[in-house]
Design an enzyme around this catalytic site. Structure first.
Site, PDB file in Angstrom:
ATOM      1  CB  THR A 270      -3.638   6.154  -3.097  1.00  0.00           C
ATOM      2  OG1 THR A 270      -4.739   5.548  -2.405  1.00  0.00           O
ATOM      3  CG2 THR A 270      -3.464   7.565  -2.547  1.00  0.00           C
ATOM      4  CG  PHE A 272       1.028   8.660  -2.704  1.00  0.00           C
ATOM      5  CD1 PHE A 272       0.460   7.465  -3.121  1.00  0.00           C
ATOM      6  CD2 PHE A 272       0.995   8.964  -1.354  1.00  0.00           C
ATOM      7  CE1 PHE A 272      -0.143   6.597  -2.215  1.00  0.00           C
ATOM      8  CE2 PHE A 272       0.402   8.106  -0.435  1.00  0.00           C
ATOM      9  CZ  PHE A 272      -0.172   6.920  -0.872  1.00  0.00           C
TER      10      PHE A 272
END
Ligand SMILES: O=C(O)C(=O)C[C@]1(C(=O)O)C=C[C@@H](O)C=C1
Length: 388
Positions: A270, A272
């Site tokens: 992921t 961010f």
């Protein structure tokens, strides 16, 4: 997919202060009154349930009780006379002037976002927020110093809500951090995989474990964050439900790990974004990325022309995302013969590999501005070149 939203948990709650938007720095974060709501019993409130004064919490999450409304602006400015200055790249650490940075993230302790905040700002004080929007608001209102929020995942794709919120708020992207997300299947002690009828987690996490959950034949239930799912399963002592969350969440909420690395691909990363109230000064001493959002006239080839401003200057694009223009979702165009045509109106978010300090990036944006109907630079920041 059934949906059980965990709501009104006593983390950093949004407060209605009678107006959205960016507030003046009337108060430094250290002056914010913080009321700890540590209580003995741990019951997570469910949507629709009357939570009274905010429910209970045993994770040490705090409710921040600000007194902005009582402050005289002139007194507050006397307290902090220096105007905000652009952050330098060296501010990408866990503290500013010796005091710990307060970094907002969405979710409960044990959420991946908390770990990403710690990776982005080592030694920071991570502040849990109920919603993405809460984190944006908290930063804009000086309750925290930074926010770290997910924007895309290698398996699940874009986190659309955060694209929309980036546009709505006057914040700046000052960095990015990639975090390897390794999901576990958690359940209460004594509960076996075969007992599970449903599994709770964040929708992204459920999507990232599609194969495993399909094989298990369980019903998926979407909640606000992975750690919140783990806490709910634990607090409710559920015997027929598990949670997809981190191994840290298992430790915090006293759950057993029934299976590890249940994401569909071992490389589940992921990305961010690190957000601040002020932009950083872009440099050219290391690889930078720039994120922009723009809109275009309707017509054949306009997007091609927009992307060509980068291709012509050999600038690599790393991401393009289109989102509906929520305030003006339809565009009416006269075609001359059959009356007005209605098109869906879109915003384009583009990330490209160049610093705003580089002449080719400046020229590309100058060129794009000639025909874009709207253009905003969301941030120019060092690329995360590390392994997730
Ligand atoms: O629920 C969490 O633990 C989060 O940090 C949120 C979130 C997301 O929003 O995508 C972050 C990383 C993972 O991809 C799964 C969920």
């Amino acid at each position: 997919m059934a949906s059980t939203a965990i709501a009104r948990t006593p983390w950093l709650q949004r407060r209605s202060t009678g107006g959205e938007g960016c507030r003046k720095p009337t108060k430094t974060p250290s002056m914010i009154a913080i009321r700890s709501r540590r209580k003995a019993s741990a019951m997570t409130s469910i949507q629709g349930e009357d939570t009274g004064s905010g429910g209970n919490n045993n994770t040490g999450a705090l409710e921040l009780n600000t007194v902005f409304d009582d402050l005289q602006p002139e007194i507050a400015f006397k307290d902090s006379p220096s105007l905000p200055k652009p952050l330098s790249i060296s501010d990408v650490s866990g503290s500013v002037n010796g005091s710990r940075l307060r970094v907002a993230y969405q979710g409960l302790p044990g959420a991946y976002s908390e770990a990403a905040a710690a990776k982005a700002y080592p030694n920071c004080e991570a502040v849990p927020c109920e919603l993405f929007e809460t984190a944006f608001d908290a930063l804009e209102r000086w309750l925290v110093d930074r926010a770290v929020l997910p924007i895309e995942n290698s398996l699940g794709g874009s986190i659309h809500r955060n694209y929309d919120l980036l546009l709505r708020h006057k914040l700046h992207i000052v960095g990015e951090v990639k975090y390897a997300v390794r999901h576990c299947l958690l359940a209460n002690p004594g509960v076996k995989k075969e007992d599970l009828k449903r599994v709770l987690s964040h929708p992204q996490a459920l999507a990232q474990c599609e194969h495993t959950l399909t094989k298990l034949g369980v019903v998926r239930e979407a909640v606000d964050d992975t750690a919140g799912a783990a806490k709910f399963v634990a607090v409710q002592k559920l015997q027929d439900a598990g949670a997809v969350a981190s191994s840290l969440a298992a430790e915090i909420y006293g759950l057993n790990i029934l299976a590890q690395d249940i994401q569909d691909d071992p490389d589940n990363v992921t990305r961010f974004l690190m957000l601040a109230r002020e932009p950083i000064i872009p440099g050219t001493n290391k690889p930078f990325k720039t994120s922009i959002v723009f809109s275009l006239e309707e017509g054949p080839g306009v997007l091609f022309k927009a992307l060509a401003v980068f291709a012509m200057r050999d600038i690599n694009l790393t991401k393009i995302e289109s989102r509906p223009r929520k305030k003006k979702p339809l565009r009416v165009t006269e075609d001359g013969s059959n009356g007005p045509l209605k098109y869906f109106d879109y915003l384009f978010y583009v990330d490209f590999e160049a610093s705003m300090a580089a002449p080719n990036a400046q020229n590309a944006l100058r060129h794009l501005k000639e025909f874009a109907t709207f253009l905003r630079v969301l941030g120019s920041y060092p690329m995360d070149m590390s392994h997730a």
